[in-house]
Design an enzyme around this catalytic site. Structure first.
Site, mmCIF file in Angstrom:
data_model
loop_
_atom_site.group_PDB
_atom_site.id
_atom_site.type_symbol
_atom_site.label_atom_id
_atom_site.label_comp_id
_atom_site.label_asym_id
_atom_site.label_seq_id
_atom_site.Cartn_x
_atom_site.Cartn_y
_atom_site.Cartn_z
ATOM 1 N N ARG A 1 -12.154 5.727 -59.930
ATOM 2 C CA ARG A 1 -11.340 6.543 -59.011
ATOM 3 C C ARG A 1 -11.992 7.894 -58.735
ATOM 4 N NH1 ARG A 1 -7.168 9.243 -60.879
ATOM 5 N NH2 ARG A 1 -6.519 7.644 -62.360
ATOM 6 N N TYR B 1 -4.073 9.447 -31.639
ATOM 7 C CA TYR B 1 -3.735 8.304 -32.486
ATOM 8 C C TYR B 1 -2.346 8.477 -33.121
ATOM 9 C CZ TYR B 1 -4.252 4.572 -35.862
ATOM 10 O OH TYR B 1 -4.062 3.436 -36.609
ATOM 11 N N ASP C 1 -10.816 14.784 -35.015
ATOM 12 C CA ASP C 1 -10.890 13.337 -35.215
ATOM 13 C C ASP C 1 -11.884 12.806 -34.183
ATOM 14 O OD1 ASP C 1 -10.597 10.570 -35.222
ATOM 15 O OD2 ASP C 1 -8.430 10.632 -35.561
ATOM 16 N N LYS D 1 -13.760 1.775 -37.944
ATOM 17 C CA LYS D 1 -14.151 1.491 -36.565
ATOM 18 C C LYS D 1 -15.676 1.336 -36.446
ATOM 19 C CE LYS D 1 -9.740 1.941 -36.248
ATOM 20 N NZ LYS D 1 -9.032 3.145 -35.855
HETATM 21 C C1 LIG Z 1 -7.936 3.879 -36.288
HETATM 22 C C2 LIG Z 1 -7.847 5.340 -36.111
HETATM 23 C C3 LIG Z 1 -7.373 6.170 -37.129
HETATM 24 C C4 LIG Z 1 -6.832 5.621 -38.426
HETATM 25 O O1 LIG Z 1 -7.806 4.967 -39.164
HETATM 26 P P1 LIG Z 1 -7.455 3.776 -40.209
HETATM 27 O O2 LIG Z 1 -8.782 3.464 -40.783
HETATM 28 O O3 LIG Z 1 -6.818 2.671 -39.424
HETATM 29 O O4 LIG Z 1 -6.507 4.373 -41.197
HETATM 30 C C5 LIG Z 1 -7.357 7.535 -36.915
HETATM 31 N N1 LIG Z 1 -7.776 8.067 -35.748
HETATM 32 C C6 LIG Z 1 -8.233 7.297 -34.741
HETATM 33 C C7 LIG Z 1 -8.682 7.943 -33.491
HETATM 34 C C8 LIG Z 1 -8.290 5.910 -34.883
HETATM 35 O O5 LIG Z 1 -8.728 5.155 -33.873
#
Ligand SMILES: *Cc1c(COP(=O)(O)O)cnc(C)c1O
Length: 375
Positions: free
Chosen positions: A59, A108, A174, A199
């Site tokens: 962890r 998001y 982000d 992603k």
């Molecule tokens: C998918 C996504 C998230 C969240 O990510 P997870 O890995 O699904 O928790 C946050 N911001 C954006 C822009 C995303 O496309």
């Protein structure tokens, strides 16, 4: 290693962390490690920052996470802390800053949900405000997503950072939709950069992970400590899948960017000459005429995820089943192209909107598929 290209860093930035002679990084599954025979008590060292060669318990870090963070830090130009998902990274960022106000506009939906949970458990301890609210103050968080979900349009980061910094707020970007070399949020005022590594860095629709990037090693140490205390780290297998994915990151991403641009150009042409009569709008950073876009996304690469609107909700619902090469599914960034009637997962978007994530298939094939479905 900083003079090496992204493609080279993806393959080699963790070479010196190899513990064995394996060429391919091994998967370490252990949750625990032999204690240091010197038996130093916890009060004399920080077990939360255990790091390479000093691991105690998974962890707090493990050899696979070390290698993933080494590669990602070199690719992203800062200190990277990886998390079990994009939203756990966002949670880590919000807990770290613990702001009195969070300025956030759209984007998001999951990030808004996290803020809702944090506010519930903390007794409404912070206020959610709009981006350019005059209430924004010192040590607040200005959270901005660019390109923004679901449309894939760019938001002016320099403008956002100038406003936020003039009020003493921290800028969290982000940048999931625009990973390197598409843009560098630090060059436009970001204090902390977030990616859902699920992603583009993962890129194969088979893992969940997230990350934060900071230029400040003391911030990294605080994020790492919180991550270990809260258990927000990725599992060993997910970290290993992510490491494996990073080897091909640049070639995948560039192919996806080029493919998306070709498809967007085809759709925009079909919209203007009327050859795609069911199509109503195309949204993509490459179609924006604002001058900041070319400065902020300077390498001729635009996000591989974008949105379209069609003439009616009925057309929108009918489209995904007509496509042969696009899976109807949520998420983005993988090698497989996806389309999503976005109203299925995001309650705040129009029912005429479809989000498209372009994979690594040949763009000509994808264009033919969209052409037959849209006509
Ligand atoms: C998918 C996504 C998230 C969240 O990510 P997870 O890995 O699904 O928790 C946050 N911001 C954006 C822009 C995303 O496309």
């Amino acid at each position: 290693m900083s003079d090496l290209d992204l493609a080279t860093l993806g393959v080699h930035a963790d070479d010196e962390l190899a513990l064995l002679t394996d060429v391919a990084a091994p998967l370490h599954l252990t949750s625990t490690f032999h204690h240091d025979p010197r038996m130093i008590p916890a009060r004399e060292h920080n077990i939360l920052l255990s790091g390479p060669g000093k691991h105690i318990y998974s962890r707090f870090g493990n050899p696979v996470i070390d290698r993933v963070e080494a590669v990602l830090s070199s690719i992203l130009g800062g200190h990277v802390v990886v998390y079990g998902s994009g939203l756990s990274a966002f949670t880590g960022a919000m807990l770290y800053y613990s702001p009195a106000r969070v300025a956030i506009d759209g984007g998001y939906h999951g990030c808004h949900n996290v803020l809702g949970v944090l506010n519930r458990v903390s007794g409404q301890s912070f206020k959610i405000i709009d981006h350019y609210s005059t209430e924004l103050d010192k040590d607040d968080v200005f959270h901005v997503e660019t390109p923004i979900n679901p449309t894939g349009e760019a938001i002016d980061l320099a403008k956002a950072a100038e406003f936020a910094h003039s009020r003493g707020a921290h800028v969290v970007v982000d940048a999931t939709f625009g990973p390197p070399p598409v843009q560098d949020p630090f060059a436009f005022g970001a204090d902390l950069v977030l990616h859902s590594a699920t992603k583009y860095f993962g890129g194969h629709s088979d893992l969940l992970a997230g990350l934060l990037v900071t230029k400040d090693s003391s911030v990294r140490d605080k994020l790492l400590a919180d991550r270990g205390l809260l258990g927000l780290q990725p599992g060993n297998l997910e970290a290993w899948l992510l490491l494996r994915s990073l080897r091909t990151y640049k070639i995948r991403l560039e192919a996806q960017c080029r493919g998306a641009l070709e498809i967007v150009q085809f759709l925009a042409k079909g919209l203007s000459d009327g050859s795609l009569p069911t199509l109503d709008k195309v949204y993509h950073s490459s179609l924006q005429t604002d001058s900041f876009v070319a400065t902020q996304m300077p390498n001729g690469l635009y996000n591989p995820t974008f949105s379209i609107e069609v003439k009616s909700a009925e057309v929108a619902r009918a489209l995904p089943p007509k496509l042969k090469l696009f899976h109807h599914a949520t998420s983005l960034g993988g090698v497989e192209s996806l389309i999503e009637w976005r109203a299925m997962t995001d309650p705040h978007v129009s029912e005429t909107l479809l989000r498209i994530s372009v994979g690594v298939e040949d763009p000509k094939d994808l264009i033919h598929d969209l052409q037959q479905a849209l006509s």
